[in-house]
Design a protein around this motif. Sequence first.
Motif, PDB file in Angstrom:
ATOM      1  N   ASN A 159       1.393  -1.882  -0.056  1.00 30.34           N
ATOM      2  CA  ASN A 159       0.092   0.707  -0.481  1.00 30.34           C
ATOM      3  C   ASN A 159       0.982   1.327   0.466  1.00 30.34           C
ATOM      4  N   LYS A 160       0.243   1.940  -0.457  1.00 34.51           N
ATOM      5  CA  LYS A 160       1.063   3.651  -0.270  1.00 34.51           C
ATOM      6  C   LYS A 160       0.855   4.264   0.876  1.00 34.51           C
ATOM      7  N   CYS A 161       1.760   4.439   1.435  1.00 36.72           N
ATOM      8  CA  CYS A 161       1.283   5.558   2.708  1.00 36.72           C
ATOM      9  C   CYS A 161       0.532   6.965   1.990  1.00 36.72           C
ATOM     10  N   ILE A 162      -0.438   7.217   3.247  1.00 34.98           N
ATOM     11  CA  ILE A 162      -1.181   8.677   2.516  1.00 34.98           C
ATOM     12  C   ILE A 162      -0.403   9.860   3.673  1.00 34.98           C
ATOM     13  N   ASP A 163      -0.080  10.912   2.689  1.00 35.45           N
ATOM     14  CA  ASP A 163       0.468  11.909   3.255  1.00 35.45           C
ATOM     15  C   ASP A 163      -0.265  13.099   2.946  1.00 35.45           C
ATOM     16  N   VAL A 164      -1.857  13.078   2.906  1.00 37.07           N
ATOM     17  CA  VAL A 164      -2.635  14.249   2.636  1.00 37.07           C
ATOM     18  C   VAL A 164      -4.092  14.136   3.912  1.00 37.07           C
ATOM     19  N   PHE A 165      -3.651  15.346   4.073  1.00 35.18           N
ATOM     20  CA  PHE A 165      -4.983  15.302   5.782  1.00 35.18           C
ATOM     21  C   PHE A 165      -6.587  14.647   5.699  1.00 35.18           C
ATOM     22  N   ASP A 166      -6.937  14.484   5.933  1.00 28.76           N
ATOM     23  CA  ASP A 166      -8.726  14.054   5.778  1.00 28.76           C
ATOM     24  C   ASP A 166      -9.203  13.522   4.515  1.00 28.76           C
ATOM     25  N   SER A 167      -8.252  12.234   3.979  1.00 25.30           N
ATOM     26  CA  SER A 167      -7.716  11.182   2.924  1.00 25.30           C
ATOM     27  C   SER A 167      -9.022   9.792   4.077  1.00 25.30           C
ATOM     28  N   ASN A 168      -9.927   9.954   2.545  1.00 25.00           N
ATOM     29  CA  ASN A 168     -11.001   8.319   2.424  1.00 25.00           C
ATOM     30  C   ASN A 168     -10.201   7.667   2.668  1.00 25.00           C
ATOM     31  N   LYS A 169      -8.518   7.324   2.334  1.00 23.47           N
ATOM     32  CA  LYS A 169      -8.429   5.505   1.439  1.00 23.47           C
ATOM     33  C   LYS A 169      -7.152   5.700   3.009  1.00 23.47           C
ATOM     34  N   LYS A 170      -8.085   5.008   3.864  1.00 26.43           N
ATOM     35  CA  LYS A 170      -6.881   4.304   5.354  1.00 26.43           C
ATOM     36  C   LYS A 170      -6.757   2.788   4.325  1.00 26.43           C
ATOM     37  N   PRO A 171      -5.286   2.526   5.435  1.00 21.36           N
ATOM     38  CA  PRO A 171      -4.633   1.735   4.974  1.00 21.36           C
ATOM     39  C   PRO A 171      -5.318   0.645   6.286  1.00 21.36           C
ATOM     40  N   ASN A 172      -4.975  -0.885   5.657  1.00 21.75           N
ATOM     41  CA  ASN A 172      -5.715  -1.666   6.544  1.00 21.75           C
ATOM     42  C   ASN A 172      -5.668  -3.098   6.491  1.00 21.75           C
ATOM     43  N   HIS A 173      -4.560  -4.337   7.477  1.00 21.10           N
ATOM     44  CA  HIS A 173      -4.700  -5.344   6.749  1.00 21.10           C
ATOM     45  C   HIS A 173      -4.324  -5.993   5.980  1.00 21.10           C
ATOM     46  N   GLU A 174      -6.526  -5.888   6.198  1.00 19.98           N
ATOM     47  CA  GLU A 174      -7.023  -7.139   4.422  1.00 19.98           C
ATOM     48  C   GLU A 174      -6.029  -6.416   3.546  1.00 19.98           C
ATOM     49  N   GLU A 175      -6.053  -5.175   3.272  1.00 20.34           N
ATOM     50  CA  GLU A 175      -5.483  -4.789   1.905  1.00 20.34           C
ATOM     51  C   GLU A 175      -3.963  -5.453   1.806  1.00 20.34           C
ATOM     52  N   VAL A 176      -3.444  -5.284   2.645  1.00 22.26           N
ATOM     53  CA  VAL A 176      -1.967  -5.702   3.062  1.00 22.26           C
ATOM     54  C   VAL A 176      -2.215  -6.720   3.132  1.00 22.26           C
ATOM     55  N   LEU A 177      -3.120  -8.304   3.244  1.00 23.44           N
ATOM     56  CA  LEU A 177      -2.816  -9.233   2.982  1.00 23.44           C
ATOM     57  C   LEU A 177      -3.231 -10.033   1.249  1.00 23.44           C
ATOM     58  N   GLU A 178      -4.167  -9.009   0.948  1.00 23.31           N
ATOM     59  CA  GLU A 178      -4.693  -8.991  -0.786  1.00 23.31           C
ATOM     60  C   GLU A 178      -3.369  -8.830  -1.871  1.00 23.31           C
ATOM     61  N   LEU A 179      -2.715  -7.540  -0.960  1.00 21.86           N
ATOM     62  CA  LEU A 179      -1.731  -7.631  -2.308  1.00 21.86           C
ATOM     63  C   LEU A 179      -0.695  -8.564  -2.251  1.00 21.86           C
ATOM     64  N   SER A 180       0.027  -8.903  -0.897  1.00 23.31           N
ATOM     65  CA  SER A 180       0.554  -9.740  -0.537  1.00 23.31           C
ATOM     66  C   SER A 180       0.162 -11.076  -1.467  1.00 23.31           C
ATOM     67  N   LYS A 181      -1.008 -11.564  -1.698  1.00 20.10           N
ATOM     68  CA  LYS A 181      -1.427 -13.156  -2.213  1.00 20.10           C
ATOM     69  C   LYS A 181      -1.351 -12.748  -3.698  1.00 20.10           C
ATOM     70  N   GLN A 182      -1.516 -11.193  -4.016  1.00 25.23           N
ATOM     71  CA  GLN A 182      -1.179 -11.340  -5.523  1.00 25.23           C
ATOM     72  C   GLN A 182      -0.358 -11.065  -6.251  1.00 25.23           C
ATOM     73  N   ARG A 183       0.635 -10.804  -5.095  1.00 26.95           N
ATOM     74  CA  ARG A 183       2.518 -11.152  -5.682  1.00 26.95           C
ATOM     75  C   ARG A 183       2.941 -11.784  -5.417  1.00 26.95           C
ATOM     76  N   SER A 184       2.480 -13.018  -4.453  1.00 29.42           N
ATOM     77  CA  SER A 184       3.238 -14.496  -3.558  1.00 29.42           C
ATOM     78  C   SER A 184       4.070 -14.834  -5.019  1.00 29.42           C
ATOM     79  N   CYS A 185       3.268 -14.903  -5.940  1.00 29.75           N
ATOM     80  CA  CYS A 185       4.189 -15.668  -7.281  1.00 29.75           C
ATOM     81  C   CYS A 185       5.357 -15.507  -7.239  1.00 29.75           C
ATOM     82  N   GLU A 186       5.460 -13.992  -7.765  1.00 32.63           N
ATOM     83  CA  GLU A 186       6.794 -13.228  -8.316  1.00 32.63           C
ATOM     84  C   GLU A 186       7.405 -13.308  -7.149  1.00 32.63           C
ATOM     85  N   LEU A 187       7.879 -13.254  -6.448  1.00 25.23           N
ATOM     86  CA  LEU A 187       8.117 -13.479  -4.990  1.00 25.23           C
ATOM     87  C   LEU A 187       8.829 -14.286  -4.786  1.00 25.23           C
ATOM     88  N   GLN A 188       7.562 -15.252  -4.699  1.00 23.91           N
ATOM     89  CA  GLN A 188       8.197 -16.842  -4.954  1.00 23.91           C
ATOM     90  C   GLN A 188       9.544 -16.869  -5.975  1.00 23.91           C
TER      91      GLN A 188
END
Length: 277
Positions: free
Chosen positions: A228-257
């Motif tokens: 995820n990209k860290c959010i450096d603007v105030f009052d953003s509607n976008k918020k980091p969360n662990h589910e998003e982290v796990l989803e991206l990990s799943k998508q990229r796991s083949c390349e990393l392997q």
Amino acid sequence: DYIFSKTAQRPKIAIVCGSGLGGITGILKDPELISYKDIPNFPISSVPGHAGKLVFGKLGNKDVVCMSGRVHAYEGQPLWKVTFAMRVFDSMGIKVVILTNAAGGVGEKTKEGDLIILKDHINLPGLCGFNPLVGLNDERFGARFQETTVCYDKELRDIALKMAKDCKMDFVCEGVYIYQVGPTFESPSEVKFLKLIGGDMVGMSTVPEVVVARHRGMRCLGISLITNKCIDVFDSNKKPNHEEVLELSKQRSCELQKLISKIVDAISLEQASACGI
Ligand SMILES: O=P(O)(O)O[C@H]1O[C@H](CO)[C@@H](O)[C@H]1O
Ligand SMILES: Nc1nc2[nH]cnc2c(=O)[nH]1
């Protein structure tokens, strides 16, 4: 002793799997599993995406051990427990530790899905007294004053970059990882600060493990997946969360392997004498 009583495999390379990145255990040949809960004193992760097992097996033609799941300081574990596995690895004869993590992209250089080879780190809590080497030092295991000039082995980094280039992975480059304890994700002002001090990505792991691994003389390679990209603007509607982290990990796991498999292969070819493998 417990671990060696459960397997006859004697790997020289260990791989630490970050959040959602345990998939590599699925491609090991002749896998042998040991649950953390069965290993005396081994800390158990409480975080989703961290399975809690050591998996021994062959990656290509090399024996490796994968740590599928790690503990973090924010889980309430002291740093000696967070880094306990590194001491176990050293006593098992491990020479090279490949540490992966999921991280937030801080600078312009990083985007979601990138794999960033750690060139260096900023141990923010370490600078404020929260360092795994605080306490009495046993000189048999490492120096009182550990240098951290080259934590991430130059040869291993070069191999990683070369393998990525050979595989036409244009989303791989080098960067600086900032460690913060968590479990809070960064506020916009904190992200601005992390940019200012020279970080490319930020996460809540890896650095304590690397500090102890280096103290024990093991060679380290770190790889961050930007989830995820860290959010450096105030009052953003976008918020980091662990589910998003796990989803991206799943998508990229083949390349990393794929990248890790190539690196492990190359270590056996190019570093045989240097690492005693
Ligand atoms: O560093 P790993 O273990 O990959 O986990 C990362 O993902 C979690 C946050 O989503 C934090 O634990 C952060 O450190
Ligand atoms: N600290 C931190 N850790 C992460 N792990 C995955 N994403 C992030 C993030 O944005 N910040």
